[in-house]
Design an enzyme around this catalytic site. Structure first.
Site, PDB file in Angstrom:
ATOM      1  N   LYS A   1      -9.588 -36.651  52.899  1.00  0.00           N
ATOM      2  CA  LYS A   1      -9.034 -36.035  54.099  1.00  0.00           C
ATOM      3  C   LYS A   1      -9.816 -34.803  54.545  1.00  0.00           C
ATOM      4  CE  LYS A   1      -4.716 -37.624  52.339  1.00  0.00           C
ATOM      5  NZ  LYS A   1      -3.624 -37.225  51.501  1.00  0.00           N
TER       6      LYS A   1
ATOM      7  N   THR B   1       0.446 -35.625  53.166  1.00  0.00           N
ATOM      8  CA  THR B   1      -0.672 -35.012  52.467  1.00  0.00           C
ATOM      9  C   THR B   1      -0.456 -33.511  52.420  1.00  0.00           C
ATOM     10  OG1 THR B   1      -3.053 -34.991  52.294  1.00  0.00           O
ATOM     11  CG2 THR B   1      -2.161 -34.518  54.445  1.00  0.00           C
TER      12      THR B   1
ATOM     13  N   THR C   1       2.199 -35.235  47.473  1.00  0.00           N
ATOM     14  CA  THR C   1       0.910 -34.602  47.193  1.00  0.00           C
ATOM     15  C   THR C   1       0.496 -34.949  45.771  1.00  0.00           C
ATOM     16  OG1 THR C   1       1.549 -32.761  48.632  1.00  0.00           O
ATOM     17  CG2 THR C   1      -0.297 -32.375  47.144  1.00  0.00           C
TER      18      THR C   1
ATOM     19  N   SER D   1       2.734 -32.279  54.188  1.00  0.00           N
ATOM     20  CA  SER D   1       4.006 -32.334  53.468  1.00  0.00           C
ATOM     21  C   SER D   1       4.188 -31.216  52.461  1.00  0.00           C
ATOM     22  CB  SER D   1       4.130 -33.672  52.738  1.00  0.00           C
ATOM     23  OG  SER D   1       3.990 -34.729  53.627  1.00  0.00           O
TER      24      SER D   1
ATOM     25  N   GLY E   1      -9.992 -30.639  57.832  1.00  0.00           N
ATOM     26  CA  GLY E   1      -9.004 -31.333  57.011  1.00  0.00           C
ATOM     27  C   GLY E   1      -7.890 -31.796  57.920  1.00  0.00           C
TER      28      GLY E   1
ATOM     29  N   ALA F   1       0.927 -29.973  44.338  1.00  0.00           N
ATOM     30  CA  ALA F   1       1.001 -31.323  43.753  1.00  0.00           C
ATOM     31  C   ALA F   1       2.016 -31.387  42.622  1.00  0.00           C
ATOM     32  CB  ALA F   1      -0.374 -31.758  43.262  1.00  0.00           C
TER      33      ALA F   1
ATOM     34  N   CYS G   1       5.469 -31.219  45.108  1.00  0.00           N
ATOM     35  CA  CYS G   1       5.686 -32.119  46.252  1.00  0.00           C
ATOM     36  C   CYS G   1       5.382 -33.573  45.873  1.00  0.00           C
ATOM     37  CB  CYS G   1       4.789 -31.688  47.416  1.00  0.00           C
ATOM     38  SG  CYS G   1       4.931 -32.749  48.867  1.00  0.00           S
TER      39      CYS G   1
END
Length: 180
Positions: A39, A7, A169, A130, A51, A163, A166
């Site tokens: 999360k 995440t 994500t 991540s 988080g 996002a 990665c």
């Protein structure tokens, strides 16, 4: 047994406000297990936002322990974080948990790690998971070059950039701000 993980969580303190956000992806081995995991959690009637990254079950265990510490230390977030980190290092069961947390109130951000660390992040940017390095780099650039943005806008953009880069994500973002 394959653990569910991966995440990106990013929190920013900017111009007197804090925002904390995360994507919604949970990855099992090399596959997306779920795309809309929540999360980010609010504690103490929204005064503290948390988080987490890492193993979901481990993170929920830590979240419960953190909430117990908040209650034991009269909602003092920093003291609760330090006491949780102490327990995390000493307790044989907790030491095996694989997760990290970012916690925030209206005044500060902290990163709590499984090695017993409680970190007040540099530049008032906290990122774990991540895609954390991508989100952190984007947040640094935004604070420097777009100071007119709100903390919430910066978190949204930093997570969007993470996002885009990665594979662990996604763009299903949840962003929260602590209540005053």
């Amino acid at each position: 047994m394959v653990k569910i993980r991966s995440t990106t969580v990013c929190g920013i303190y900017h111009n007197g406000e804090v925002a904390l956000g995360a994507d919604g992806q949970a990855t099992m081995d090399k596959h997306i297990a779920k795309s809309n995991v929540k999360k980010i959690r609010k504690l103490l009637d929204g005064k503290i936002v948390t988080g987490f990254a890492g193993s979901t079950a481990d993170a929920f265990t830590l979240l419960e322990r953190f909430e117990e510490k908040l209650n034991a230390y009269q909602s003092n977030m920093k003291r609760a974080a330090i006491e949780l980190a102490k327990d995390w290092r000493k307790d044989q069961y907790l030491r095996k948990l694989e997760a990290m947390m970012v916690v925030a109130n209206k005044d500060e951000l902290l990163i709590i790690s499984g090695t017993g660390d409680v970190l007040e992040p540099d530049n008032q940017i906290a990122a774990i998971g991540s895609g954390s390095m991508y989100a952190h780099a984007a947040a640094l650039a935004l604070k420097k070059h777009a100071p007119h943005l709100s903390a919430e806008e910066m978190v949204r953009e930093a997570l969007t950039i993470a996002a885009d880069i990665c594979i662990y994500t996604n763009h299903n973002l949840i962003i929260e701000k602590p209540a005053s």
